[in-house]
Write a protein that holds these residues in place. Structure first.
Motif, PDB file in Angstrom:
ATOM      1  N   ARG A   1      56.462  64.268  84.262  1.00  0.00           N
ATOM      2  CA  ARG A   1      55.433  63.086  84.421  1.00  0.00           C
ATOM      3  C   ARG A   1      54.092  63.584  83.891  1.00  0.00           C
ATOM      4  N   ILE A   2      53.840  65.207  83.832  1.00  0.00           N
ATOM      5  CA  ILE A   2      52.489  65.591  83.121  1.00  0.00           C
ATOM      6  C   ILE A   2      52.747  65.333  81.726  1.00  0.00           C
ATOM      7  N   LEU A   3      54.107  65.598  81.103  1.00  0.00           N
ATOM      8  CA  LEU A   3      54.462  65.694  79.779  1.00  0.00           C
ATOM      9  C   LEU A   3      54.322  64.167  79.196  1.00  0.00           C
ATOM     10  N   GLN A   4      54.184  63.274  80.189  1.00  0.00           N
ATOM     11  CA  GLN A   4      54.163  61.922  79.693  1.00  0.00           C
ATOM     12  C   GLN A   4      52.695  61.553  79.380  1.00  0.00           C
ATOM     13  N   VAL A   5      51.797  62.477  79.728  1.00  0.00           N
ATOM     14  CA  VAL A   5      50.338  62.132  79.274  1.00  0.00           C
ATOM     15  C   VAL A   5      49.912  63.221  78.372  1.00  0.00           C
ATOM     16  N   TYR A   6      50.140  64.545  78.674  1.00  0.00           N
ATOM     17  CA  TYR A   6      49.837  65.691  77.844  1.00  0.00           C
ATOM     18  C   TYR A   6      51.133  66.235  77.114  1.00  0.00           C
ATOM     19  N   ASN A   7      50.682  67.066  76.145  1.00  0.00           N
ATOM     20  CA  ASN A   7      51.878  67.693  75.519  1.00  0.00           C
ATOM     21  C   ASN A   7      52.086  69.245  76.133  1.00  0.00           C
ATOM     22  N   LYS A   8      52.840  69.915  75.684  1.00  0.00           N
ATOM     23  CA  LYS A   8      53.283  71.359  76.299  1.00  0.00           C
ATOM     24  C   LYS A   8      52.184  72.372  76.271  1.00  0.00           C
ATOM     25  N   ASP A   9      51.195  72.114  75.089  1.00  0.00           N
ATOM     26  CA  ASP A   9      50.295  72.911  74.966  1.00  0.00           C
ATOM     27  C   ASP A   9      49.225  73.227  76.168  1.00  0.00           C
ATOM     28  N   VAL A  10      49.397  72.315  77.134  1.00  0.00           N
ATOM     29  CA  VAL A  10      48.412  72.493  78.133  1.00  0.00           C
ATOM     30  C   VAL A  10      48.870  73.547  79.494  1.00  0.00           C
TER      31      VAL A  10
ATOM     32  N   ASN B   1      52.415  86.994  85.531  1.00  0.00           N
ATOM     33  CA  ASN B   1      51.798  86.970  86.830  1.00  0.00           C
ATOM     34  C   ASN B   1      50.969  85.511  87.282  1.00  0.00           C
ATOM     35  N   PHE B   2      50.946  84.675  86.073  1.00  0.00           N
ATOM     36  CA  PHE B   2      50.237  83.242  86.332  1.00  0.00           C
ATOM     37  C   PHE B   2      50.726  82.197  85.642  1.00  0.00           C
ATOM     38  N   LEU B   3      50.734  81.098  86.014  1.00  0.00           N
ATOM     39  CA  LEU B   3      50.871  79.869  85.327  1.00  0.00           C
ATOM     40  C   LEU B   3      49.573  78.988  85.311  1.00  0.00           C
ATOM     41  N   ARG B   4      49.052  78.542  84.205  1.00  0.00           N
ATOM     42  CA  ARG B   4      48.024  77.731  84.099  1.00  0.00           C
ATOM     43  C   ARG B   4      48.043  76.507  83.364  1.00  0.00           C
ATOM     44  N   ILE B   5      47.343  75.513  83.962  1.00  0.00           N
ATOM     45  CA  ILE B   5      47.376  74.042  83.376  1.00  0.00           C
ATOM     46  C   ILE B   5      46.028  73.892  82.875  1.00  0.00           C
ATOM     47  N   VAL B   6      45.711  73.590  81.667  1.00  0.00           N
ATOM     48  CA  VAL B   6      44.590  73.389  80.979  1.00  0.00           C
ATOM     49  C   VAL B   6      44.410  71.990  80.704  1.00  0.00           C
ATOM     50  N   LEU B   7      43.673  70.855  81.762  1.00  0.00           N
ATOM     51  CA  LEU B   7      43.825  69.370  81.617  1.00  0.00           C
ATOM     52  C   LEU B   7      42.422  69.074  81.075  1.00  0.00           C
ATOM     53  N   PRO B   8      42.514  68.438  79.623  1.00  0.00           N
ATOM     54  CA  PRO B   8      41.283  67.969  79.099  1.00  0.00           C
ATOM     55  C   PRO B   8      40.562  66.738  79.751  1.00  0.00           C
TER      56      PRO B   8
ATOM     57  N   SER C   1      46.591  63.864  74.132  1.00  0.00           N
ATOM     58  CA  SER C   1      47.563  63.999  73.067  1.00  0.00           C
ATOM     59  C   SER C   1      47.273  64.332  71.791  1.00  0.00           C
ATOM     60  N   HIS C   2      45.825  64.052  71.482  1.00  0.00           N
ATOM     61  CA  HIS C   2      45.279  64.243  70.060  1.00  0.00           C
ATOM     62  C   HIS C   2      44.229  65.677  70.124  1.00  0.00           C
ATOM     63  N   GLY C   3      43.832  65.867  71.613  1.00  0.00           N
ATOM     64  CA  GLY C   3      43.031  66.917  71.341  1.00  0.00           C
ATOM     65  C   GLY C   3      43.407  68.311  72.110  1.00  0.00           C
ATOM     66  N   THR C   4      44.513  68.295  72.402  1.00  0.00           N
ATOM     67  CA  THR C   4      45.016  69.589  73.076  1.00  0.00           C
ATOM     68  C   THR C   4      44.768  70.750  72.248  1.00  0.00           C
ATOM     69  N   GLU C   5      45.004  70.707  71.018  1.00  0.00           N
ATOM     70  CA  GLU C   5      45.062  72.090  70.116  1.00  0.00           C
ATOM     71  C   GLU C   5      43.360  72.567  70.014  1.00  0.00           C
ATOM     72  N   GLN C   6      42.652  71.814  70.007  1.00  0.00           N
ATOM     73  CA  GLN C   6      41.098  71.893  69.980  1.00  0.00           C
ATOM     74  C   GLN C   6      40.712  72.358  71.363  1.00  0.00           C
ATOM     75  N   VAL C   7      41.208  71.673  72.330  1.00  0.00           N
ATOM     76  CA  VAL C   7      40.803  72.204  73.635  1.00  0.00           C
ATOM     77  C   VAL C   7      41.231  73.775  74.069  1.00  0.00           C
ATOM     78  N   THR C   8      42.585  74.015  73.742  1.00  0.00           N
ATOM     79  CA  THR C   8      43.163  75.132  73.661  1.00  0.00           C
ATOM     80  C   THR C   8      42.271  76.234  72.944  1.00  0.00           C
ATOM     81  N   GLU C   9      41.862  75.969  71.837  1.00  0.00           N
ATOM     82  CA  GLU C   9      40.935  76.901  70.957  1.00  0.00           C
ATOM     83  C   GLU C   9      39.530  77.168  71.696  1.00  0.00           C
TER      84      GLU C   9
END
Length: 200
Positions: free
Chosen positions: A79-88, A94-101, A108-116
């Motif tokens: 369900r998350i991947l219906q909105v965001y791509n795997k880069d989030v 030791n940790f799992l993090r989800i970064v939601l714009p 789907s368009h700005g994930t790479e920019q947010v990750t940077e």
């Protein structure tokens, strides 16, 4: 919907043996949700993204299902991947993090920019607690109790949540036994990054 699934996933898959709850951090342009424990043993990243699930906290899963917050086991990540791509998703041992714009419509368009941005800002944003911890450390290895005494903190959850965990996440502090984070013989030491920051 994606936000709800991310929050539920953080709670049901958090490793509470570390005595730490999931962490939720709200920034101007993103929400970061960090759960402890990384991926469960026996679950690969590909299986994780395909919706296979090994919940660490089955009782919590049952409660969320009774509250109609969960439809079926393993449905959250797809369900998350219906909105965001795997880069989030950001994985470590030791940790799992989800970064939601902040805006799902641009996810789907700005994930790479947010990750940077997260990478760049993560190197710059050092809290006072993290700074206090790494400043009292030198080239030795320390137990958790020794570090608590050095920074003058007696409340263990406060130390773990505000000092130790963020220092590890930032790459300033590392575990001497990384494959057994809850070991009674665990020690902590400054990484090269931590030493370099101390020299600033």
């Amino acid at each position: 919907m994606a936000l709800r699934e991310a929050v539920v996933n953080a709670f049901v898959n958090n490793d509470y043996t570390k005595e730490l709850a999931p962490k939720f951090e709200l920034f101007d342009n993103r929400l970061e949700i960090t759960s402890n424990g990384g991926l469960p043993d026996g679950l690969s990243k590909d299986e994780f993204f395909e919706g296979f699930s090994i919940p660490r906290n089955k009782e919590l899963m049952r409660i969320f299902k009774d509250l109609d917050l969960v439809e079926q086991l393993g449905s959250g990540i797809p369900r998350i991947l219906q909105v965001y791509n795997k880069d989030v998703f950001q994985f470590s041992d030791n940790f799992l993090r989800i970064v939601l714009p902040a805006s799902e419509s641009s996810a789907s368009h700005g994930t790479e920019q947010v990750t940077e941005q997260v990478t760049e800002q993560g190197a710059e944003q050092v809290t006072e607690q993290v700074l206090t911890l790494i400043r009292v450390m030198d080239n030795e290895k320390y137990s958790r109790l020794e570090l608590m005494q050095l920074v003058g903190i007696k409340h263990r959850p406060t130390f773990l949540y505000n000092y130790l965990q963020p220092s590890i996440e930032a790459g300033f502090v590392a575990l001497s036994i990384p494959d057994k984070p809850t070991s009674g013989n665990q020690k902590y030491y400054l990484t090269e990054k931590g030493k370099a920051y101390n020299r600033l």
